[in-house]
Design an enzyme around this catalytic site. Structure first.
Site, PDB file in Angstrom:
ATOM      1  N   ILE A   6       0.862  -1.176   0.000  1.00  0.00           N
ATOM      2  CA  ILE A   6       0.000   0.000   0.000  1.00  0.00           C
ATOM      3  C   ILE A   6       0.899   1.228   0.000  1.00  0.00           C
ATOM      4  O   ILE A   6       1.890   1.280   0.739  1.00  0.00           O
ATOM      5  CB  ILE A   6      -0.927  -0.003   1.235  1.00  0.00           C
ATOM      6  CG1 ILE A   6      -1.874  -1.193   1.133  1.00  0.00           C
ATOM      7  CG2 ILE A   6      -1.721   1.285   1.340  1.00  0.00           C
ATOM      8  CD1 ILE A   6      -2.729  -1.400   2.342  1.00  0.00           C
ATOM      9  N   ALA A   8       0.677   4.124   1.254  1.00  0.00           N
ATOM     10  CA  ALA A   8       0.825   4.858   2.504  1.00  0.00           C
ATOM     11  C   ALA A   8       1.578   4.077   3.581  1.00  0.00           C
ATOM     12  O   ALA A   8       1.833   4.607   4.658  1.00  0.00           O
ATOM     13  CB  ALA A   8      -0.550   5.253   3.040  1.00  0.00           C
ATOM     14  N   CYS A   9       1.952   2.849   3.306  1.00  0.00           N
ATOM     15  CA  CYS A   9       2.615   1.989   4.287  1.00  0.00           C
ATOM     16  C   CYS A   9       4.101   2.347   4.392  1.00  0.00           C
ATOM     17  O   CYS A   9       4.829   2.313   3.399  1.00  0.00           O
ATOM     18  CB  CYS A   9       2.442   0.525   3.889  1.00  0.00           C
ATOM     19  SG  CYS A   9       3.343  -0.635   4.914  1.00  0.00           S
ATOM     20  N   ASP A  10       4.545   2.688   5.600  1.00  0.00           N
ATOM     21  CA  ASP A  10       5.953   3.065   5.804  1.00  0.00           C
ATOM     22  C   ASP A  10       6.914   1.936   5.457  1.00  0.00           C
ATOM     23  O   ASP A  10       7.969   2.167   4.868  1.00  0.00           O
ATOM     24  CB  ASP A  10       6.186   3.497   7.256  1.00  0.00           C
ATOM     25  CG  ASP A  10       5.583   4.858   7.562  1.00  0.00           C
ATOM     26  OD1 ASP A  10       5.340   5.634   6.609  1.00  0.00           O
ATOM     27  OD2 ASP A  10       5.352   5.146   8.753  1.00  0.00           O
ATOM     28  N   ARG A  13       7.303   1.663   1.778  1.00  0.00           N
ATOM     29  CA  ARG A  13       8.139   2.757   1.260  1.00  0.00           C
ATOM     30  C   ARG A  13       9.622   2.486   1.489  1.00  0.00           C
ATOM     31  O   ARG A  13      10.454   2.741   0.627  1.00  0.00           O
ATOM     32  CB  ARG A  13       7.739   4.086   1.903  1.00  0.00           C
ATOM     33  CG  ARG A  13       6.469   4.653   1.297  1.00  0.00           C
ATOM     34  CD  ARG A  13       6.250   6.029   1.801  1.00  0.00           C
ATOM     35  NE  ARG A  13       5.331   5.927   2.933  1.00  0.00           N
ATOM     36  CZ  ARG A  13       4.653   6.933   3.439  1.00  0.00           C
ATOM     37  NH1 ARG A  13       4.814   8.142   2.976  1.00  0.00           N
ATOM     38  NH2 ARG A  13       3.829   6.754   4.426  1.00  0.00           N
TER      39      ARG A  13
END
Length: 102
Positions: A6, A8-10, A13
């Site tokens: 996803i 927005a998932c740290d 990233r």
């Protein structure tokens, strides 16, 4: 190499930053086919379902008792992330996965 997660998932990233050549597939924007989810479930079993997620905590007891494949089809964000496919499947971005891929 594909990285499923996803945007927005740290953790996703961090993995993407370390693997700049990986193609990113956002499972929220582009839900996976059941066959792909079944392949991931075959590889990781119940570990693929994130029972510590906000999505899981919001599910009813009946939804939690459902088949994991149905759960992941209905709630793509329930998948532990990232799933990395480079011919071999990896789950998460722990030190073991980092050592194998970087």
């Amino acid at each position: 190499m594909k990285l499923y997660g996803i945007k927005a998932c740290d953790t996703c990233r961090k993995a993407l930053k370390a693997l700049p050549d990986a193609a990113f597939v956002d499972v929220r924007a582009t839900p996976l086919e059941r066959a792909e989810l079944a392949r991931f479930l075959d590889a990781f079993g119940g570990d693929l379902v994130n029972t510590r997620s906000t999505t899981w905590r919001g599910m009813s007891e009946a939804e939690r008792a459902a088949d994991p494949l149905d759960q992941l089809t209905a709630h793509p964000t329930l998948m532990k992330r990232p799933v990395i496919d480079n011919g071999t499947l990896y789950l998460g971005w722990g030190k073991d996965v980092q050592a194998a891929l970087t």
